[in-house]
Scaffold this active site. Structure first.
Site, PDB file in Angstrom:
ATOM      1  CB  THR A 154      -0.926   0.049   1.231  1.00 53.73           C
ATOM      2  OG1 THR A 154      -0.126   0.121   2.423  1.00 53.73           O
ATOM      3  CG2 THR A 154      -1.823  -1.173   1.302  1.00 53.73           C
ATOM      4  CG  HIS A 155       0.267   4.457   1.190  1.00 53.54           C
ATOM      5  ND1 HIS A 155      -0.545   5.533   0.888  1.00 53.54           N
ATOM      6  CD2 HIS A 155      -0.363   3.787   2.186  1.00 53.54           C
ATOM      7  CE1 HIS A 155      -1.600   5.531   1.683  1.00 53.54           C
ATOM      8  NE2 HIS A 155      -1.526   4.465   2.474  1.00 53.54           N
ATOM      9  CB  SER A 277      19.926   1.048 -24.563  1.00 61.29           C
ATOM     10  OG  SER A 277      20.598   2.266 -24.782  1.00 61.29           O
ATOM     11  CE  LYS A 283      18.207   0.653 -19.367  1.00 62.45           C
ATOM     12  NZ  LYS A 283      17.897   1.943 -20.000  1.00 62.45           N
ATOM     13  CD  GLU A 290       9.350   1.707 -20.383  1.00 65.15           C
ATOM     14  OE1 GLU A 290      10.133   1.576 -19.439  1.00 65.15           O
ATOM     15  OE2 GLU A 290       9.702   2.090 -21.531  1.00 65.15           O
ATOM     16  CD  GLN A 322     -18.217  12.316 -41.837  1.00 65.69           C
ATOM     17  OE1 GLN A 322     -19.213  12.415 -42.551  1.00 65.69           O
ATOM     18  NE2 GLN A 322     -17.055  12.854 -42.169  1.00 65.69           N
ATOM     19  CE  LYS A 325     -18.965   6.838 -39.638  1.00 70.87           C
ATOM     20  NZ  LYS A 325     -20.077   7.560 -38.956  1.00 70.87           N
TER      21      LYS A 325
END
Length: 439
Positions: A154-155, A277, A283, A290, A322, A325
């Site tokens: 929590t938090h 990367s 990396k 993301e 219109q 859509k």
């Protein structure tokens, strides 16, 4: 020639035509448009509004046109005003006067509303199947990880012990709700607007119930023709359902981003669903998660634009509509694309139980269970809470965890502690007592 030619003494400016055209968007509804026209022509023939012979000519040729667009024999003209115009003009070019009778007792207003509903019903079936596939993957992972202890938060602070399987179960509940929302939206949408005309119905003796039945609308037809052509609640409902799917995908993606970082290292994403990367060779980035997190804003924007577009429109149809859509289709397309990437990313991820167990042990997430142990020895909860807080503070200051703190130190804080505390605060015990292994 435009379908609305006759009232005007000069051709529309090309800029008007370009701005007014919707063919780039509504061409994807060619199948539904032709299906609706076949049903409409069949009803006209049954009611004697057009001859049986004309009905047969129209429906036979429309079916051919539908097949030829599908197999690529016919290319949709990008300069056409919309898909409805293109198909009607293609039909008329082939069969002559019978083709000109197709639009009897119909407006583009009810035609468009019918096409959009038919198309969205089909799309919702496809999306539902993807969500069911996702649930299958999550259920499999839930079972695989049901004994794997991790810290619950929590938090974004370590709070209490759970299992990774139980954590996955929370998302299962979310996506189950998404499916029911989609089902509810389809159920409300499943009413035919065909026969509403431009706004006030028609003086022809049409059979709206027959049209609705031919098109598979389980809810029959719209009772008020003004509402039949003015309603776009169904677009907003679908976009809302898609937005909530994206909320859940985005929250899950956020956790994937966190869990795959070195700071957490709870999971390892498969190389096939990660990227690197251009400059940092070490990396391994969770780009799919993301991107899904980022694309949620696109779907929320579609919903907001739909609601903003509709909120000030007088009855009945207005050209603003219109936009329905583009917005609804984009929301659906985005969710489909995200699910297509998300499902295999989750299916191929690997959990790292040792790291999760270590994080759980080091976060004092069994402190509530420690307090409950003192309660079981007769101490009031508030006093037990205070004593446990003092115990945690002592552990932090002196480099202990609750599991490694010597019993004499426990007793220095509260003499009700005994060696049973170690079983009570065992992480597996904490999870088992809450029944999380079984859920």
């Amino acid at each position: 020639m435009k379908l609305w030619a006759g009232r005007f003494s000069k051709e529309a400016d090309k800029k008007t035509n370009d701005f007014n055209s919707s063919i780039a968007t509504d061409s994807r509804m060619y199948y539904e448009d032709i299906t609706g026209s076949i049903a409409h022509a069949t009803m006209l023939g049954e009611q004697g509004i057009i001859s049986k012979e004309d009905c047969e000519i129209i429906t036979t040729e429309l079916a051919k046109i539908r097949d030829e667009i599908t197999d690529g024999t016919i290319k949709i003209d990008p300069d056409a005003e919309d898909i409805h115009t293109f198909i009607e003009q293609t039909l008329t070019a082939r069969v002559g006067d019978p083709g000109k009778r197709l639009h009897t007792a119909r407006s583009r207003n009810d035609q468009v509303a019918t096409d959009v509903k038919l198309y969205l019903k089909k799309e919702c079936v496809s999306l539902r199947a993807q969500l069911v596939e996702l649930l299958g993957v999550l259920e499999k992972k839930k079972e695989e990880y049901k004994m794997m202890v991790m810290p619950g938060y929590t938090h974004l602070q370590r709070a209490q012990p759970v299992t990774l399987g139980y954590h996955f179960g929370a998302y299962i509940e979310m996506f189950k709700r998404d499916i029911t929302r989609l089902d509810d939206a389809v159920k409300r949408m499943d009413v035919s607007p065909l026969g509403s005309g431009a706004l006030a119905g028609t003086t022809y003796p049409i059979d709206r119930a027959l049209s609705a039945k031919l098109l598979g609308f389980e809810g029959g037809y719209t009772l008020n023709t003004l509402d039949g052509v003015a309603d776009r609640d169904f677009c907003a409902e679908i976009a809302c359902a898609m937005s909530l799917v994206m909320v859940h995908l985005s929250r899950f993606s956020e956790e994937i981003v966190l869990w795959s970082s070195w700071e957490f290292k709870f999971i390892e994403l498969d190389d096939a669903f990660s990227t690197g990367s251009s400059i940092m060779p070490q990396k391994k980035n969770p780009d799919l998660a993301e991107l899904i997190r980022g694309k949620s804003g696109r779907v929320f924007g579609d919903l907001n634009a739909l609601l903003t577009m509709m909120k000030g429109l007088p009855l009945a149809y207005n050209k603003d509509m219109q936009e329905d859509k583009d917005l609804t289709f984009e929301a659906i397309d985005t969710v489909r694309m995200c699910l297509t990437a998300f499902i295999p990313m989750i299916d191929t991820m690997t959990a790292l139980p040792e790291n999760m167990r270590k994080a759980a042990a080091g976060g004092f997430i069994n402190a509530t269970d420690c307090a409950d142990f003192l309660v079981s020895r007769g101490l009031p909860f508030r006093d037990a809470y205070k004593a446990t807080g003092e115990t945690v503070a002592f552990c932090i200051k002196n480099g202990y965890t609750l599991e490694t703190l010597p019993l004499e130190e426990y007793k220095n804080i509260c003499d009700l502690f005994d060696d049973g505390v170690y079983e009570a605060i065992n992480l597996e015990t904490c999870v088992r007592k809450r029944g999380l292994f079984d859920i």
